[in-house]
Write a protein that holds these residues in place. Structure first.
Motif, PDB file in Angstrom:
ATOM      1  N   ILE A 126       0.821  -1.225   0.000  1.00  0.00           N
ATOM      2  CA  ILE A 126       0.000   0.000   0.000  1.00  0.00           C
ATOM      3  C   ILE A 126       0.850   1.268   0.000  1.00  0.00           C
ATOM      4  N   PHE A 127       2.055   1.173   0.587  1.00  0.00           N
ATOM      5  CA  PHE A 127       2.836   2.398   0.744  1.00  0.00           C
ATOM      6  C   PHE A 127       3.602   2.767  -0.523  1.00  0.00           C
ATOM      7  N   ASN A 128       3.350   2.016  -1.595  1.00  0.00           N
ATOM      8  CA  ASN A 128       3.934   2.371  -2.885  1.00  0.00           C
ATOM      9  C   ASN A 128       2.975   3.188  -3.738  1.00  0.00           C
ATOM     10  N   TYR A 129       1.877   3.646  -3.098  1.00  0.00           N
ATOM     11  CA  TYR A 129       0.930   4.518  -3.805  1.00  0.00           C
ATOM     12  C   TYR A 129       1.082   5.934  -3.251  1.00  0.00           C
ATOM     13  N   PRO A 130       0.910   6.955  -4.119  1.00  0.00           N
ATOM     14  CA  PRO A 130       1.148   8.334  -3.666  1.00  0.00           C
ATOM     15  C   PRO A 130      -0.047   8.932  -2.912  1.00  0.00           C
ATOM     16  N   THR A 131       0.230   9.924  -2.071  1.00  0.00           N
ATOM     17  CA  THR A 131      -0.844  10.714  -1.442  1.00  0.00           C
ATOM     18  C   THR A 131      -0.880  12.072  -2.150  1.00  0.00           C
ATOM     19  N   LEU A 132      -1.829  12.224  -3.058  1.00  0.00           N
ATOM     20  CA  LEU A 132      -1.826  13.376  -3.963  1.00  0.00           C
ATOM     21  C   LEU A 132      -2.557  14.593  -3.405  1.00  0.00           C
ATOM     22  N   THR A 133      -3.557  14.361  -2.541  1.00  0.00           N
ATOM     23  CA  THR A 133      -4.346  15.488  -2.003  1.00  0.00           C
ATOM     24  C   THR A 133      -4.540  15.276  -0.501  1.00  0.00           C
ATOM     25  N   TRP A 134      -5.057  16.313   0.167  1.00  0.00           N
ATOM     26  CA  TRP A 134      -5.322  16.184   1.611  1.00  0.00           C
ATOM     27  C   TRP A 134      -6.351  15.076   1.876  1.00  0.00           C
ATOM     28  N   ALA A 135      -7.286  14.891   0.951  1.00  0.00           N
ATOM     29  CA  ALA A 135      -8.292  13.839   1.153  1.00  0.00           C
ATOM     30  C   ALA A 135      -7.630  12.464   1.223  1.00  0.00           C
ATOM     31  N   ASP A 136      -6.493  12.313   0.593  1.00  0.00           N
ATOM     32  CA  ASP A 136      -5.780  11.025   0.656  1.00  0.00           C
ATOM     33  C   ASP A 136      -5.357  10.711   2.085  1.00  0.00           C
ATOM     34  N   ILE A 137      -5.089  11.743   2.871  1.00  0.00           N
ATOM     35  CA  ILE A 137      -4.704  11.509   4.276  1.00  0.00           C
ATOM     36  C   ILE A 137      -5.918  10.968   5.035  1.00  0.00           C
TER      37      ILE A 137
END
Ligand code: FAQ
Length: 333
Positions: A126-137
């Motif tokens: 899972i940690f190989n996917y990016p967090t692109l926006t605040w909603a991703d957090i």
């Protein structure tokens, strides 16, 4: 069923009658639900399986700090920033409890980190996917921590004492993590059209990678049968994935968001949801190092290790000087 068997080759587990006296006594302890403690006799395969799983779990906690750490400086409010900072620090702590549990099996933290840095040991896909926006957090807290807890609650009952005890503490903190993620999603989903769209987009991108966290489907899981015989794992990958889907569907509904799976439907007969499998080709590709962020994540860990060398060297030098000072007068007497 599982308690009767220990693996001899990739396709078959030994029966109790086929085991050596030590293996048999060990298996009977497992079957009685006893915990195994560090200095006690254990089959080499049990020790190796635990080092693999606990080590990978520890690496996941540490690498898992990176996607969220990415947003600490950009959190929308001071309160959100403080909460996120605390969560990311918790993940570092989880890594440390788990490395300590692994060390009781006769492997050092340095050895485990060398295996991670050389790509020989895994961390969660899972940690190989990016967090692109605040909603991703929000999505990471809600879905990724949600999936992690679903797995870890069961692991509190794992047969190896130090791992089981680490899990009890970790689970308490993970439930706070899951709630902080859901709280972000509630705020976004009840916000402006743009915020709702961001929340939906985060769910769209994190849904299938979250389902992958539970591992390959049972038919492709190479370790499950033996790990369950030893009660290292308590549930199969598919059992936990199903529970996660059933738990998450009403939560998505409450948010007014749509899980990106047209096949998702309640199945009265099985008392659970039918749902689409993740793309397993993508999963194995991410495991092989070809996910969107594999190189970035591993690169960040290796850089942190190299940048911290002077701190480790300083601590060792200080410890050596302190030891020499302590032994000096004694040696002179
Ligand atoms: N990613 O035969 P199985 C967290 C590998 S904690 C990468 O089914 P097993 C907290 C597996 O290692 C998340 N590799 O294996 C947090 C094996 O390869 P190997 C981590 C995976 O071990 C939240 C091969 O595939 N949690 O997120 C994955 O019986 C937010 C065959 O698979 C744990 O590690 C995967 N998803 O079952 C932090 C829990 N799945 O080793 C920050 C403990 C499978 O032969 C922010 N681990 N593989 O080369 C487990 O429960 C198990 O190890 C499973 C896999 C269920 C993950």
């Amino acid at each position: 069923m599982y308690a009767q068997m220990v693996k001899t080759d990739s396709s078959r587990l030994k029966t109790l009658d086929e085991m050596s006296p030590e293996e048999r006594a060990f298996q009977e302890r497992i079957d009685r639900g006893e915990k195994i403690e560090p200095k006690e006799w254990m089959p080499e395969g049990y020790r190796k399986t635990l080092i693999r799983q606990v080590g990978q779990h520890a690496h996941s906690e540490i690498v898992g700090q990176l996607p969220e750490g990415n947003w600490i400086t950009r959190a929308p409010t001071l309160e959100r920033k403080a909460i996120l900072l605390a969560k990311v620090q918790d993940e570092a702590g989880h890594g440390l409890y788990l490395y300590s549990a692994a060390e009781t099996l006769g492997v050092s933290r340095d050895e485990l980190l060398a295996l991670l840095h050389s790509g020989k040991m895994k961390y969660s896909s899972i940690f190989n996917y990016p967090t692109l926006t605040w909603a991703d957090i929000g999505a990471v807290g809600w879905l990724v921590d949600g999936a992690a807890i679903m797995n870890q609650v069961q692991l509190q009952k794992t047969s190896y004492g130090p791992y089981s005890r680490a899990m009890v503490r970790i689970c308490k903190e993970e439930s706070f993590h899951q709630r902080q993620g859901y709280d972000i999603m509630m705020k976004m989903a009840a916000g402006s059209d743009a915020q709702r769209a961001m929340a939906q987009d985060a769910l769209n991108r994190f849904w299938y990678p979250s389902l992958m966290m539970f591992g390959p489907s049972d038919k492709d899981s190479v370790h499950s049968a033996q790990s369950m015989a030893w009660k290292i794992k308590i549930n199969t990958n598919d059992e936990l994935r199903q529970k996660f889907v059933d738990q998450t569907v009403p939560q998505a509904k409450y948010l007014g968001l749509t899980i990106p799976d047209p096949a998702l439907a309640w199945n009265e007969d099985k008392g659970g949801h039918d749902f689409s499998e993740p793309d397993w080709t993508e999963f194995f590709d991410v495991l092989a190092g070809n996910g969107p962020c594999n190189k970035e994540r591993l690169g960040a860990r290796v850089k942190a290790w190299n940048d911290g060398a002077w701190v480790r060297d300083g601590l060792v030098a200080h410890a050596e000087k302190a030891a020499a000072r302590r032994s000096g007068p004694v040696a002179a007497e």
